[in-house]
Scaffold this active site. Structure first.
Site, mmCIF file in Angstrom:
data_model
loop_
_atom_site.group_PDB
_atom_site.id
_atom_site.type_symbol
_atom_site.label_atom_id
_atom_site.label_comp_id
_atom_site.label_asym_id
_atom_site.label_seq_id
_atom_site.Cartn_x
_atom_site.Cartn_y
_atom_site.Cartn_z
ATOM 1 C CB SER A 132 41.714 42.668 37.146
ATOM 2 O OG SER A 132 42.420 42.705 38.373
ATOM 3 C CG HIS A 185 38.974 44.780 41.025
ATOM 4 N ND1 HIS A 185 38.323 43.562 41.112
ATOM 5 C CD2 HIS A 185 40.198 44.503 40.508
ATOM 6 C CE1 HIS A 185 39.114 42.606 40.676
ATOM 7 N NE2 HIS A 185 40.258 43.147 40.306
#
Length: 260
Positions: A132, A185
């Site tokens: 991710s 992230h």
């Protein structure tokens, strides 16, 4: 909204068979590493990014953690998200550039920033893993390209800068999905913004060297689904086969080409 015809198995199969080489390699590595954790459970701890365990002897963690996943569903969702983004990136920059970046700086940079933030700013030791971080890196790069053509989008009376959309998605996912790393992230998205802005383009070897490697090793001829770095000359998958140069049709007008 895509129709069911667009999602039929034949289209999916055709898309998978058209994936470029480096995208295939990275997806295969993700799946293979997850399968390997079934008999060897210690691999997950070995490959994940644990800030307190990063030292000169374990720098490999900065490159292995995007390939390792916590569970089967974690792996599947990340593969579904990262595959089209990787394919698009490789189609634009070539297989060699993609391989260099995703086995090097695109893991080391966000991983290194995350480690520094965790150890020295947050005083924490949260373990992270998963592709991710590449998803948000590539989304940020795409958002910057979109921003040049379409700087804003409207939500009611408000105009939102296009480049900020990956950050909105980061916070939404962090709020809705448990056990995801907001900091990780954000680190990935930050590197994506740096790449799209041109600040870290120096990490890619000069194009002359890459073209020399391609020609010296005949990569276009030897490797199926290889994407040339010099697409202006060779096109996406190298020189198309032809029977004779004299039979190539010419444009009826000077300065105009035939075909796409």
């Amino acid at each position: 909204m895509p129709s069911f015809a667009q999602l039929n198995p034949l289209r999916i199969r055709s898309y998978i068979f058209r994936l470029p080489l480096c995208t295939r390699i990275l997806i295969f590595a993700i799946v293979a590493l997850w399968i390997a954790t079934i008999p060897f459970t210690w691999l997950r701890q070995w490959a994940s990014l644990v800030p307190d365990k990063v030292n000169l002897a374990s720098m490999y963690r900065l490159n292995t953690f995007p390939l390792m996943h916590l569970s089967f569903l974690h792996m599947v969702f990340n593969i579904l998200a990262v595959t089209p983004l990787l394919e698009r990136f490789e189609s634009e920059f070539g297989t060699l550039v993609t391989l260099v970046l995703f086995t090097g700086p695109f893991g080391t940079l966000p991983g290194g920033i995350y480690t520094l933030l965790e150890k020295f700013l947050l005083r924490s030791n949260t373990t992270v893993m998963g592709a991710s971080i590449w998803v948000f890196l590539l989304l940020a790069a795409e958002a910057m390209k979109t921003h040049k053509a379409n700087p804003n989008f409207s939500i009611g009376p408000y105009k939102i800068p296009t480049w900020i959309t990956p950050l909105i998605l980061v916070f939404i996912i962090s709020f809705l999905v448990p056990n995801v790393s907001l900091i990780g992230h954000l680190c990935g998205a930050g590197v994506g913004y740096l790449w799209a802005s041109g600040y870290i383009r120096f990490l890619v070897p000069p194009e002359k060297i890459l073209r020399w490697i391609e020609s010296k090793l005949n990569l276009l001829g030897r490797l199926p689904h290889y994407v040339s770095v010099d697409q202006k000359t060779y096109g996406r998958y190298g020189v198309l086969p032809s029977t004779a140069l004299g039979t190539i049709p010419r444009s009826p007008e000077p300065g105009q080409r035939l075909g796409p």
